[in-house]
Design a protein around this motif. Structure first.
Motif, PDB file in Angstrom:
ATOM      1  N   ASN A 193     -19.342  -1.987 -24.948  1.00 18.58           N
ATOM      2  CA  ASN A 193     -19.926  -3.026 -25.794  1.00 18.58           C
ATOM      3  C   ASN A 193     -18.977  -4.201 -25.963  1.00 18.58           C
ATOM      4  OD1 ASN A 193     -21.626  -4.399 -27.464  1.00 18.58           O
ATOM      5  ND2 ASN A 193     -21.684  -2.868 -29.080  1.00 18.58           N
ATOM      6  N   VAL A 194     -17.704  -3.901 -26.164  1.00 20.50           N
ATOM      7  CA  VAL A 194     -16.705  -4.967 -26.303  1.00 20.50           C
ATOM      8  C   VAL A 194     -16.619  -5.782 -25.025  1.00 20.50           C
ATOM      9  CG1 VAL A 194     -14.226  -5.417 -26.475  1.00 20.50           C
ATOM     10  CG2 VAL A 194     -15.326  -3.842 -28.078  1.00 20.50           C
ATOM     11  N   GLU A 195     -16.599  -5.108 -23.889  1.00 21.43           N
ATOM     12  CA  GLU A 195     -16.488  -5.820 -22.611  1.00 21.43           C
ATOM     13  C   GLU A 195     -17.745  -6.642 -22.319  1.00 21.43           C
ATOM     14  OE1 GLU A 195     -15.547  -2.690 -19.908  1.00 21.43           O
ATOM     15  OE2 GLU A 195     -13.389  -2.746 -20.390  1.00 21.43           O
ATOM     16  N   LYS A 196     -18.898  -6.149 -22.764  1.00 20.39           N
ATOM     17  CA  LYS A 196     -20.136  -6.902 -22.580  1.00 20.39           C
ATOM     18  C   LYS A 196     -20.104  -8.186 -23.386  1.00 20.39           C
ATOM     19  CE  LYS A 196     -25.172  -6.541 -23.010  1.00 20.39           C
ATOM     20  NZ  LYS A 196     -26.303  -5.648 -23.401  1.00 20.39           N
ATOM     21  N   ARG A 197     -19.668  -8.088 -24.643  1.00 17.96           N
ATOM     22  CA  ARG A 197     -19.570  -9.282 -25.480  1.00 17.96           C
ATOM     23  C   ARG A 197     -18.503 -10.226 -24.943  1.00 17.96           C
ATOM     24  NH1 ARG A 197     -22.364  -8.235 -30.403  1.00 17.96           N
ATOM     25  NH2 ARG A 197     -21.509 -10.146 -31.314  1.00 17.96           N
ATOM     26  N   SER A 198     -17.442  -9.668 -24.409  1.00 13.42           N
ATOM     27  CA  SER A 198     -16.376 -10.485 -23.831  1.00 13.42           C
ATOM     28  C   SER A 198     -16.910 -11.285 -22.636  1.00 13.42           C
ATOM     29  CB  SER A 198     -15.211  -9.611 -23.374  1.00 13.42           C
ATOM     30  OG  SER A 198     -14.682  -8.865 -24.440  1.00 13.42           O
ATOM     31  N   GLY A 199     -17.634 -10.602 -21.766  1.00 15.97           N
ATOM     32  CA  GLY A 199     -18.177 -11.260 -20.589  1.00 15.97           C
ATOM     33  C   GLY A 199     -19.131 -12.368 -20.924  1.00 15.97           C
ATOM     34  N   ARG A 200     -19.893 -12.193 -22.004  1.00 19.78           N
ATOM     35  CA  ARG A 200     -20.852 -13.213 -22.426  1.00 19.78           C
ATOM     36  C   ARG A 200     -20.153 -14.522 -22.756  1.00 19.78           C
ATOM     37  NH1 ARG A 200     -24.606 -11.660 -27.381  1.00 19.78           N
ATOM     38  NH2 ARG A 200     -25.370 -10.200 -25.783  1.00 19.78           N
ATOM     39  N   HIS A 201     -18.915 -14.422 -23.288  1.00 18.29           N
ATOM     40  CA  HIS A 201     -18.201 -15.628 -23.689  1.00 18.29           C
ATOM     41  C   HIS A 201     -17.025 -15.942 -22.771  1.00 18.29           C
ATOM     42  CE1 HIS A 201     -20.543 -15.878 -27.348  1.00 18.29           C
ATOM     43  NE2 HIS A 201     -20.281 -14.603 -27.592  1.00 18.29           N
TER      44      HIS A 201
END
Length: 205
Positions: free
Chosen positions: A191-199
């Motif tokens: 989840n953290v990496e997904k949010r990171s990738g989004r930004h």
């Protein structure tokens, strides 16, 4: 006389040819992505005037784009590139408290503009793209004291989505890995990496 005629003909030829070398067509693109990026930054608290200065654009141009995009259906590739670069730089940064920030946030809320948090990058330039639904607390209210306390290991706090993204950004700036950030936020690493990738965020190597 013959030489004078030749000189006149040469001058005429140069004058008639000159416009063709300076009238190259300027390439443009749909302005929707540019408008959305500027509005999102304003919703985050960045002022129109400040964005204009940072992007090397006139205040009037920024004002027209965000307030009356119907008058600016297209922008040059250069303008789009400047705004994309500015968005990438500021979309995860909260401006300091000031009257300008207050005015910007109030304007965005009244107009229904959403911050970068609500947009996936692939949707920004898509005319059919739509922002995610967010609550008023997600707009720009970030408690950095709580964010730092959680990431620095000082305890648990209930964070808004905006604060979670701020926490991820802060954690990475402190040299933490995505796994370490996830542990402190009580989230999965995925989840953290997904949010990171989004930004466009990356943990320290």
């Amino acid at each position: 006389m013959a030489s004078q005629i030749q000189n006149i003909e040469r001058d005429r030829g140069q004058k008639s040819a000159a416009p063709t070398s300076t009238c190259a067509r300027v390439e443009t693109v749909n302005s929707i992505g540019t408008v959305r990026r500027l509005r999102a930054l304003i919703a985050l608290g960045w002022s129109q005037a400040g964005l204009a200065v940072r992007a090397g654009m006139s205040s009037r141009t920024v004002w027209l784009l965000v307030r009356h995009p119907e008058l600016c259906p297209d922008v040059t590739l250069a303008t789009r590139a400047r705004v994309v670069e500015l968005y990438d730089e500021l979309s995860m940064k909260i401006p300091p408290e000031s009257r300008h920030k207050t005015v910007a946030v109030r304007l965005a809320r009244a107009a229904g503009w959403v911050p970068p948090l609500a947009w996936d990058d692939e949707d920004l330039d898509d005319p059919e793209g739509h922002p995610a639904e967010i609550t008023p607390d997600d707009i720009v209210d970030v408690d950095m004291v709580a964010v730092r306390r959680v990431i620095d290991g000082g305890g648990f706090a209930r964070l808004t989505r905006a604060e979670i993204d701020a926490a991820i950004t802060y954690g990475y700036s402190q040299g933490l890995s995505s796994r370490q950030v996830a542990e402190r936020l009580h989230m999965t690493q995925t989840n953290v990496e997904k949010r990171s990738g989004r930004h466009g965020l990356r943990a320290a190597a």
